[in-house]
Design a protein around this motif. Structure first.
Motif, short mmCIF file in Angstrom:
data_model
loop_
_atom_site.label_atom_id
_atom_site.label_comp_id
_atom_site.label_asym_id
_atom_site.label_seq_id
_atom_site.Cartn_x
_atom_site.Cartn_y
_atom_site.Cartn_z
N SER A 11 -5.60 13.99 -2.34
CA SER A 11 -5.96 12.72 -1.46
C SER A 11 -5.02 11.71 -1.70
N VAL A 12 -4.56 11.26 -2.85
CA VAL A 12 -3.48 10.30 -2.87
C VAL A 12 -2.53 10.68 -2.17
N CYS A 30 -2.15 12.53 0.61
CA CYS A 30 -2.51 12.21 2.10
C CYS A 30 -2.45 10.94 2.49
N CYS A 31 -2.89 10.15 1.48
CA CYS A 31 -2.66 8.62 1.69
C CYS A 31 -1.18 8.06 1.85
N ALA A 32 -0.40 8.60 0.90
CA ALA A 32 1.17 8.19 0.86
C ALA A 32 1.68 8.84 2.26
N MET A 40 1.01 -1.12 -0.08
CA MET A 40 0.02 -0.09 0.27
C MET A 40 0.97 1.36 -0.07
N VAL A 41 2.02 1.34 0.88
CA VAL A 41 2.68 2.17 0.92
C VAL A 41 3.68 2.38 -0.52
N SER A 79 2.95 5.63 9.04
CA SER A 79 2.94 4.16 9.70
C SER A 79 3.97 3.42 9.40
N SER A 130 0.84 3.92 -3.23
CA SER A 130 0.58 5.30 -3.00
C SER A 130 1.88 6.35 -3.45
N ASN A 131 2.78 5.79 -2.87
CA ASN A 131 4.12 6.66 -3.26
C ASN A 131 4.29 6.65 -4.87
N LYS A 154 0.44 9.39 5.02
CA LYS A 154 -0.16 8.53 6.02
C LYS A 154 0.38 7.03 6.15
N ASN A 155 0.83 6.45 4.89
CA ASN A 155 1.14 5.35 4.89
C ASN A 155 2.66 5.40 5.17
#
Length: 274
Positions: free
Chosen positions: A252-253, A255-257, A1-2, A263, A5-6, A259-260
């Motif tokens: 939004s993409v 933000c996901c990157a 997932m990381v 994490s 998104s990256n 956040k991932n």
């Protein structure tokens, strides 16, 4: 997932980097090979600034996403949020300033005539007045707007000439206003009819058969230019809304990157990894 998104953030911004490099290259080319006219200067500087700004912001995203530098991604997202707010404000502004103004159809003719007072006060004050209008006027005079009309209308009778498809700028700048009572002689020469008062908003006395003057100093020319601006800005408004949707998706993409990445770093630290 990381990684996904990256990769998405990196790919999207690599495309933006290419676009920004093209904008910077075009600005430099115009600056080196073009003549230093007010028209070209008015295009060169905004193009260069926009290209460099896009390049800097996109490189932040590429480095942040590909190298896992999370603080760069956060800075990129902050700048993107500012961009979104600015684009929404621009959309509202474009809608407000282009909400007024319409041409008046002239019976039996292929053009409309435009009045300066029909357009928003902002457009009148910030586009069609003072030094700014002098620069626009020079652009119109050195351009091909009236020359092309004269070429297309060469050899035509008055009735045929008037039924041609005229742009708002050609209607306002390339002929005297209809109320002035000028008679058409040919595509580039008009004479005042005997007994005509010739006073429509002061534009009649400003008309000249000199190709460098014509009606470029007339209010009708300013109104025709604003009519053209209104059309273009309406298209820009639609384009701006599409850009807002795209930027929201990229944001939004991103933000996901971010956040991932955060994490992923947290998990590595919990496992005792560096």
């Amino acid at each position: 997932m990381v990684r996904a998104s990256n990769f998405a953030v990196g790919l999207l911004n690599v495309l933006v980097v290419l676009v920004s490099l093209a904008a910077v290259g075009a600005s430099v080319y115009f600056r080196v090979h073009g003549s230093p006219t007010p028209c070209q200067k008015s295009l060169q500087d905004p193009l260069l600034v926009a290209g460099l700004a896009l390049l800097a912001v996109s490189l932040m995203a590429v480095v942040g996403a590909c190298c896992g530098v999370n603080w760069l991604l956060r800075l990129y997202l902050a700048l993107m949020l500012v961009l979104i707010v600015a684009l929404v404000a621009l959309a509202a502004f474009l809608f407000l300033v282009t909400n007024k103004g319409a041409g008046k159809a002239v019976s039996g003719r292929g053009y409309k005539e435009y009045r300066l007072g029909d357009y928003s006060h902002w457009l009148q004050n910030h586009v069609a007045s003072g030094k700014r209008w002098e620069e626009i006027r020079s652009c119109l005079a050195e351009g091909n707007v009236c020359r092309s009309l004269a070429v297309d209308g060469a050899g035509r009778e008055a009735a045929q000439f008037f039924k041609m498809n005229w742009s708002p700028i050609q209607s306002g700048c390339c002929k005297p206003p209809s109320d002035c009572g000028f008679e058409f002689k040919n595509a580039t020469y008009w004479t005042l009819s005997p007994g005509s008062s010739g006073a429509a908003d002061g534009d009649c006395s400003k008309w000249s058969n000199d190709p460098k003057t014509l009606c470029y100093n007339c209010n009708s020319c300013k109104a025709g230019f604003l009519a053209s601006i209104k059309r273009q800005w309406r298209v820009l408004l639609v384009f701006n809304i599409c850009v807002v949707v795209i930027v929201l998706f990229v944001y939004s993409v991103g933000c996901c990157a971010a956040k991932n990445n955060r994490s992923d770093v947290y998990k590595h630290h919990r496992c005792g990894c560096c």
